[in-house]
Motif scaffolding. Structure first.
Motif, PDB file in Angstrom:
ATOM      1  N   ALA A  26       0.813  -1.217   0.000  1.00 36.55           N
ATOM      2  CA  ALA A  26       0.000   0.000   0.000  1.00 36.55           C
ATOM      3  C   ALA A  26       0.845   1.265   0.000  1.00 36.55           C
ATOM      4  O   ALA A  26       0.446   2.275  -0.585  1.00 36.55           O
ATOM      5  N   VAL A  27       2.010   1.241   0.671  1.00 34.58           N
ATOM      6  CA  VAL A  27       2.807   2.471   0.804  1.00 34.58           C
ATOM      7  C   VAL A  27       3.935   2.578  -0.223  1.00 34.58           C
ATOM      8  O   VAL A  27       4.531   3.644  -0.362  1.00 34.58           O
ATOM      9  N   PRO A  85       4.707   3.589  -7.040  1.00 33.98           N
ATOM     10  CA  PRO A  85       4.522   2.837  -8.285  1.00 33.98           C
ATOM     11  C   PRO A  85       5.884   2.445  -8.869  1.00 33.98           C
ATOM     12  O   PRO A  85       6.811   3.249  -8.908  1.00 33.98           O
ATOM     13  N   GLY A  86       6.004   1.195  -9.262  1.00 35.83           N
ATOM     14  CA  GLY A  86       7.264   0.721  -9.825  1.00 35.83           C
ATOM     15  C   GLY A  86       8.195   0.101  -8.811  1.00 35.83           C
ATOM     16  O   GLY A  86       9.263  -0.403  -9.178  1.00 35.83           O
ATOM     17  N   THR A  87       7.818   0.138  -7.523  1.00 35.84           N
ATOM     18  CA  THR A  87       8.648  -0.482  -6.477  1.00 35.84           C
ATOM     19  C   THR A  87       8.119  -1.867  -6.146  1.00 35.84           C
ATOM     20  O   THR A  87       6.917  -2.037  -5.918  1.00 35.84           O
ATOM     21  N   THR A  88       9.009  -2.832  -6.099  1.00 38.12           N
ATOM     22  CA  THR A  88       8.683  -4.176  -5.646  1.00 38.12           C
ATOM     23  C   THR A  88       9.447  -4.431  -4.352  1.00 38.12           C
ATOM     24  O   THR A  88      10.665  -4.285  -4.313  1.00 38.12           O
ATOM     25  N   GLY A 114       6.945   2.120   6.899  1.00 35.64           N
ATOM     26  CA  GLY A 114       6.688   2.939   5.716  1.00 35.64           C
ATOM     27  C   GLY A 114       7.765   3.990   5.510  1.00 35.64           C
ATOM     28  O   GLY A 114       8.177   4.275   4.382  1.00 35.64           O
ATOM     29  N   THR A 115       8.238   4.564   6.626  1.00 29.22           N
ATOM     30  CA  THR A 115       9.327   5.543   6.553  1.00 29.22           C
ATOM     31  C   THR A 115      10.602   4.893   6.023  1.00 29.22           C
ATOM     32  O   THR A 115      11.286   5.445   5.155  1.00 29.22           O
ATOM     33  N   GLY A 116      10.941   3.717   6.560  1.00 35.44           N
ATOM     34  CA  GLY A 116      12.136   3.016   6.090  1.00 35.44           C
ATOM     35  C   GLY A 116      12.058   2.681   4.618  1.00 35.44           C
ATOM     36  O   GLY A 116      13.042   2.814   3.874  1.00 35.44           O
ATOM     37  N   LEU A 117      10.886   2.225   4.181  1.00 39.02           N
ATOM     38  CA  LEU A 117      10.716   1.908   2.762  1.00 39.02           C
ATOM     39  C   LEU A 117      10.881   3.151   1.903  1.00 39.02           C
ATOM     40  O   LEU A 117      11.553   3.120   0.860  1.00 39.02           O
TER      41      LEU A 117
END
Length: 266
Positions: free
Chosen positions: A28-29, A32-35, A219-222
């Motif tokens: 969800a966080v 787009p384009g991130t796996t 989510g911050t780390g990602l």
């Protein structure tokens, strides 16, 4: 396309509620384009107990750190764009960033640094009391120690967090009580501690307690891993390569040392 290796301190298939909530949240966080590919500890890592016990003992934590090192080396070899250490004690962070050139982002480091953009006294609310000395030592090493105020434990255990997905109310209230204790002691931003608690709170949509923000640590780390990956592609940005904590050893020397201590498993 950005590929990020997420490394948990849990054996993910042993905790399906957490694994599935983690998958939902990171999907969800992510931009787009991130796996984000989830990886956990090897099956059987915690015979007879679980991370909440092991993580409170320095020697056991140091033994388990090798799995993080091995994972980071594999992530770079397989062409991942960033390596995300998704546990608040940042297991292996200092060692790993000396071994690989891909971006390495750590849960505790990233979440506290981000929280400092919102407030001036960071409260950490977690459920493993034995972690406090390690967290304070880490933050002092990062230069963030003066920002970290109260570290307060939720009155629950690892198994209670897992069970809370079926009955969230008691854990939500226990978290709010702990957060209010931290706020009463001066915290103006709350960092949820260990990953399972963070994901549970995000799953429940909790981003504030009274007038104080509760950040999404994972989510911050990602987000930082995605940003670091973009800068690495664009400019080759990576940490300094000087001194004990940053210089990169000869890969052949590393390979030989790891083979000596770990044999074929290295």
């Amino acid at each position: 396309m950005t590929r990020i290796w997420h490394q948990s301190f849990t054996v993910l298939d042993d905790v399906p509620h957490y694994r599935d909530a983690l998958r939902r949240h990171l999907d969800a966080v992510a931009r787009p384009g991130t796996t984000v590919e989830l990886h956990g500890m090897a099956p059987g890592t915690y015979p007879g107990s679980y991370p909440g016990v092991h993580i409170g003992h320095l020697y056991l934590t140091n033994l388990h750190r090798e799995q993080f090192v091995r994972a980071a080396l594999e992530a770079e070899e397989r062409g991942y764009d960033a390596f995300f250490i998704a546990t608040i004690p940042d297991t292996g962070f200092e060692e790993i960033r000396t071994l690989v050139d891909i971006p390495v982002v750590a849960f505790g480091n990233a979440s506290v640094a981000f929280a400092a953009t919102l407030g001036s006294r960071i409260g950490i609310v977690n459920f493993i009391a034995a972690l406090e000395p390690q967290l304070r030592r880490n933050m002092a090493a990062y230069g963030l120690g003066a920002l970290v105020g109260p570290i307060v434990q939720v009155e629950t255990a690892f198994t209670d967090v897992m069970a809370a997905y079926a009955d969230p109310g008691p854990l939500v209230e226990a978290f709010r009580r702990a957060a209010r204790t931290a706020i009463a002691e001066g915290a103006d931003v709350i960092v949820p501690g260990e990953g399972p608690l963070n994901v549970f709170l995000a799953d429940q949509g909790i981003s504030r307690v009274d007038d104080v923000p509760v950040i999404d640590s994972l989510g911050t780390g990602l987000a930082l891993a995605e940003t670091r990956a973009a800068f690495h592609r664009r400019t080759g940005l990576h940490p300094p390569r000087t001194g004990l904590y940053f210089s990169k050893p000869d890969p052949a020397m590393v390979k030989a040392a790891r083979a000596f201590y770990h044999g074929a498993s290295a």
